[in-house]
Scaffold this motif. Structure first.
Motif, PDB file in Angstrom:
ATOM      1  N   ALA A  32       0.811  -1.213   0.000  1.00  0.00           N
ATOM      2  CA  ALA A  32       0.000   0.000   0.000  1.00  0.00           C
ATOM      3  C   ALA A  32       0.849   1.269   0.000  1.00  0.00           C
ATOM      4  CB  ALA A  32      -0.938   0.002   1.207  1.00  0.00           C
ATOM      5  N   ILE A  33       2.126   1.119   0.289  1.00  0.00           N
ATOM      6  CA  ILE A  33       3.046   2.260   0.298  1.00  0.00           C
ATOM      7  C   ILE A  33       3.521   2.492  -1.135  1.00  0.00           C
ATOM      8  CG2 ILE A  33       5.272   3.125   1.137  1.00  0.00           C
ATOM      9  CD1 ILE A  33       4.886   1.227   3.566  1.00  0.00           C
ATOM     10  N   PRO A  34       3.423   3.731  -1.633  1.00  0.00           N
ATOM     11  CA  PRO A  34       3.895   3.996  -3.002  1.00  0.00           C
ATOM     12  C   PRO A  34       5.366   3.601  -3.156  1.00  0.00           C
ATOM     13  CG  PRO A  34       2.725   5.902  -2.113  1.00  0.00           C
ATOM     14  CD  PRO A  34       2.893   4.918  -0.990  1.00  0.00           C
ATOM     15  N   GLY A  35       5.703   3.001  -4.299  1.00  0.00           N
ATOM     16  CA  GLY A  35       7.050   2.487  -4.554  1.00  0.00           C
ATOM     17  C   GLY A  35       8.151   3.490  -4.319  1.00  0.00           C
ATOM     18  N   GLN A  36       7.939   4.726  -4.730  1.00  0.00           N
ATOM     19  CA  GLN A  36       8.985   5.727  -4.573  1.00  0.00           C
ATOM     20  C   GLN A  36       9.218   6.105  -3.116  1.00  0.00           C
ATOM     21  OE1 GLN A  36       6.035   6.190  -6.077  1.00  0.00           O
ATOM     22  NE2 GLN A  36       5.171   8.187  -5.586  1.00  0.00           N
ATOM     23  N   SER A  37       8.331   5.668  -2.233  1.00  0.00           N
ATOM     24  CA  SER A  37       8.494   5.962  -0.805  1.00  0.00           C
ATOM     25  C   SER A  37       9.362   4.939  -0.093  1.00  0.00           C
ATOM     26  CB  SER A  37       7.124   6.002  -0.118  1.00  0.00           C
ATOM     27  OG  SER A  37       6.344   7.047  -0.656  1.00  0.00           O
ATOM     28  N   HIS A  38       9.678   3.834  -0.764  1.00  0.00           N
ATOM     29  CA  HIS A  38      10.495   2.799  -0.137  1.00  0.00           C
ATOM     30  C   HIS A  38      11.968   3.178  -0.144  1.00  0.00           C
ATOM     31  CE1 HIS A  38       7.572  -0.353   0.595  1.00  0.00           C
ATOM     32  NE2 HIS A  38       7.032  -0.076  -0.573  1.00  0.00           N
ATOM     33  N   ASP A  39      12.646   2.752   0.896  1.00  0.00           N
ATOM     34  CA  ASP A  39      14.096   2.842   0.939  1.00  0.00           C
ATOM     35  C   ASP A  39      14.625   1.423   1.101  1.00  0.00           C
ATOM     36  OD1 ASP A  39      13.711   2.173   3.636  1.00  0.00           O
ATOM     37  OD2 ASP A  39      14.286   4.134   4.385  1.00  0.00           O
ATOM     38  N   ALA A  40      15.931   1.273   1.176  1.00  0.00           N
ATOM     39  CA  ALA A  40      16.525  -0.061   1.245  1.00  0.00           C
ATOM     40  C   ALA A  40      16.047  -0.830   2.473  1.00  0.00           C
ATOM     41  CB  ALA A  40      18.047   0.039   1.229  1.00  0.00           C
ATOM     42  N   LEU A  41      15.895  -0.151   3.596  1.00  0.00           N
ATOM     43  CA  LEU A  41      15.469  -0.840   4.808  1.00  0.00           C
ATOM     44  C   LEU A  41      14.012  -1.287   4.724  1.00  0.00           C
ATOM     45  CD1 LEU A  41      16.451  -1.905   7.492  1.00  0.00           C
ATOM     46  CD2 LEU A  41      15.893   0.311   8.512  1.00  0.00           C
TER      47      LEU A  41
ATOM     48  N   HIS B  88      10.061 -14.318  -3.922  1.00  0.00           N
ATOM     49  CA  HIS B  88       9.808 -12.883  -3.815  1.00  0.00           C
ATOM     50  C   HIS B  88      10.706 -12.231  -2.762  1.00  0.00           C
ATOM     51  CE1 HIS B  88       6.069 -13.485  -6.193  1.00  0.00           C
ATOM     52  NE2 HIS B  88       6.464 -12.313  -6.647  1.00  0.00           N
ATOM     53  N   ALA B  89      11.038 -12.970  -1.719  1.00  0.00           N
ATOM     54  CA  ALA B  89      11.957 -12.446  -0.708  1.00  0.00           C
ATOM     55  C   ALA B  89      13.312 -12.151  -1.333  1.00  0.00           C
ATOM     56  CB  ALA B  89      12.106 -13.437   0.440  1.00  0.00           C
ATOM     57  N   ALA B  90      13.825 -13.106  -2.115  1.00  0.00           N
ATOM     58  CA  ALA B  90      15.129 -12.915  -2.761  1.00  0.00           C
ATOM     59  C   ALA B  90      15.094 -11.739  -3.732  1.00  0.00           C
ATOM     60  CB  ALA B  90      15.559 -14.189  -3.475  1.00  0.00           C
ATOM     61  N   GLN B  91      14.026 -11.642  -4.523  1.00  0.00           N
ATOM     62  CA  GLN B  91      13.935 -10.560  -5.507  1.00  0.00           C
ATOM     63  C   GLN B  91      13.812  -9.201  -4.828  1.00  0.00           C
ATOM     64  OE1 GLN B  91      14.380 -10.596  -8.957  1.00  0.00           O
ATOM     65  NE2 GLN B  91      14.572  -8.447  -8.412  1.00  0.00           N
ATOM     66  N   THR B  92      13.045  -9.136  -3.761  1.00  0.00           N
ATOM     67  CA  THR B  92      12.869  -7.866  -3.057  1.00  0.00           C
ATOM     68  C   THR B  92      14.181  -7.428  -2.403  1.00  0.00           C
ATOM     69  OG1 THR B  92      10.537  -8.393  -2.696  1.00  0.00           O
ATOM     70  CG2 THR B  92      11.500  -6.673  -1.306  1.00  0.00           C
ATOM     71  N   ALA B  93      14.900  -8.363  -1.798  1.00  0.00           N
ATOM     72  CA  ALA B  93      16.201  -8.029  -1.213  1.00  0.00           C
ATOM     73  C   ALA B  93      17.183  -7.615  -2.310  1.00  0.00           C
ATOM     74  CB  ALA B  93      16.749  -9.214  -0.421  1.00  0.00           C
ATOM     75  N   THR B  94      17.133  -8.289  -3.454  1.00  0.00           N
ATOM     76  CA  THR B  94      17.992  -7.918  -4.582  1.00  0.00           C
ATOM     77  C   THR B  94      17.681  -6.501  -5.044  1.00  0.00           C
ATOM     78  OG1 THR B  94      18.274 -10.211  -5.288  1.00  0.00           O
ATOM     79  CG2 THR B  94      18.642  -8.511  -6.964  1.00  0.00           C
ATOM     80  N   ASP B  95      16.402  -6.135  -5.086  1.00  0.00           N
ATOM     81  CA  ASP B  95      16.034  -4.764  -5.448  1.00  0.00           C
ATOM     82  C   ASP B  95      16.622  -3.759  -4.458  1.00  0.00           C
ATOM     83  OD1 ASP B  95      14.586  -5.765  -7.592  1.00  0.00           O
ATOM     84  OD2 ASP B  95      12.625  -5.520  -6.619  1.00  0.00           O
ATOM     85  N   ALA B  96      16.575  -4.096  -3.171  1.00  0.00           N
ATOM     86  CA  ALA B  96      17.153  -3.201  -2.161  1.00  0.00           C
ATOM     87  C   ALA B  96      18.656  -3.055  -2.360  1.00  0.00           C
ATOM     88  CB  ALA B  96      16.854  -3.723  -0.756  1.00  0.00           C
ATOM     89  N   ILE B  97      19.306  -4.146  -2.756  1.00  0.00           N
ATOM     90  CA  ILE B  97      20.757  -4.135  -2.957  1.00  0.00           C
ATOM     91  C   ILE B  97      21.134  -3.428  -4.257  1.00  0.00           C
ATOM     92  CG2 ILE B  97      22.743  -5.637  -3.434  1.00  0.00           C
ATOM     93  CD1 ILE B  97      21.338  -7.677  -1.450  1.00  0.00           C
ATOM     94  N   ASP B  98      20.507  -3.837  -5.356  1.00  0.00           N
ATOM     95  CA  ASP B  98      20.900  -3.335  -6.674  1.00  0.00           C
ATOM     96  C   ASP B  98      20.354  -1.952  -7.007  1.00  0.00           C
ATOM     97  OD1 ASP B  98      22.255  -5.709  -7.021  1.00  0.00           O
ATOM     98  OD2 ASP B  98      20.748  -6.589  -8.371  1.00  0.00           O
ATOM     99  N   GLU B  99      19.090  -1.716  -6.645  1.00  0.00           N
ATOM    100  CA  GLU B  99      18.455  -0.452  -7.028  1.00  0.00           C
ATOM    101  C   GLU B  99      18.615   0.641  -5.987  1.00  0.00           C
ATOM    102  OE1 GLU B  99      14.431  -1.078  -8.333  1.00  0.00           O
ATOM    103  OE2 GLU B  99      15.003  -2.849  -9.493  1.00  0.00           O
ATOM    104  N   LEU B 100      18.692   0.251  -4.718  1.00  0.00           N
ATOM    105  CA  LEU B 100      18.766   1.250  -3.649  1.00  0.00           C
ATOM    106  C   LEU B 100      20.079   1.209  -2.880  1.00  0.00           C
ATOM    107  CD1 LEU B 100      15.091   0.954  -2.359  1.00  0.00           C
ATOM    108  CD2 LEU B 100      16.040   2.659  -3.919  1.00  0.00           C
ATOM    109  N   ASP B 101      21.047   0.448  -3.395  1.00  0.00           N
ATOM    110  CA  ASP B 101      22.387   0.386  -2.803  1.00  0.00           C
ATOM    111  C   ASP B 101      22.355   0.147  -1.293  1.00  0.00           C
ATOM    112  OD1 ASP B 101      23.644   0.872  -5.293  1.00  0.00           O
ATOM    113  OD2 ASP B 101      23.270   3.022  -5.058  1.00  0.00           O
ATOM    114  N   SER B 102      21.611  -0.879  -0.878  1.00  0.00           N
ATOM    115  CA  SER B 102      21.489  -1.153   0.549  1.00  0.00           C
ATOM    116  C   SER B 102      22.864  -1.303   1.200  1.00  0.00           C
ATOM    117  CB  SER B 102      20.677  -2.420   0.798  1.00  0.00           C
ATOM    118  OG  SER B 102      20.579  -2.660   2.189  1.00  0.00           O
TER     119      SER B 102
END
Length: 123
Positions: free
Chosen positions: A24-33, A50-64
């Motif tokens: 329900a949170i808009p995508g642009q509002s997410h951060d790596a955490l 989906h857990a792996a893909q979401t964590a990968t997004d945090a790592i690759d797209e948001l430089d976690s």
């Protein structure tokens, strides 16, 4: 009506509710955490893919920078049978560790999969 905070819902053992709240949170509002918390919710709900893909997004797209992100991706990879990938992620979690408890959890998981701590980090 007040909406539940996603992380609080995870702590209340309702991962599906947490996933719904996170979506329900808009995508642009997410951060790596917050993506890491979503990945944890997916994993708790039994959805390692989906857990792996979401964590990968945090790592690759948001430089976690969070060791916790690498830890949850390692757990997801382990659940999917990718032990080598899990070992690499657990070692990356040790490099990025900034949160209390991450190091102990990572070391226990490396021991459980019988993989070493890699000096100087993984490739």
């Amino acid at each position: 009506a007040r909406r539940p905070r996603p992380h609080g819902v995870i702590r209340q053992a309702d991962p599906r509710g947490a996933i719904t709240a996170f979506k329900a949170i808009p995508g642009q509002s997410h951060d790596a955490l917050s993506l890491t918390w979503l990945a944890e919710a997916y994993l708790a709900a039994g959805d390692a893919k989906h857990a792996a893909q979401t964590a990968t997004d945090a790592i690759d797209e948001l430089d976690s920078i969070h060791g916790r992100t690498w830890l949850v991706r390692g757990d997801a990879r382990r659940a999917m049978g990718d032990i080598d990938g899990a070992a690499k992620d657990y070692n990356k979690a040790l490099e990025a560790d900034e949160e209390m408890g991450v190091e102990e959890r990572v070391l226990a998981r490396l021991e459980a999969i019988e993989r070493p701590v890699m000096e100087g980090g993984p490739d």
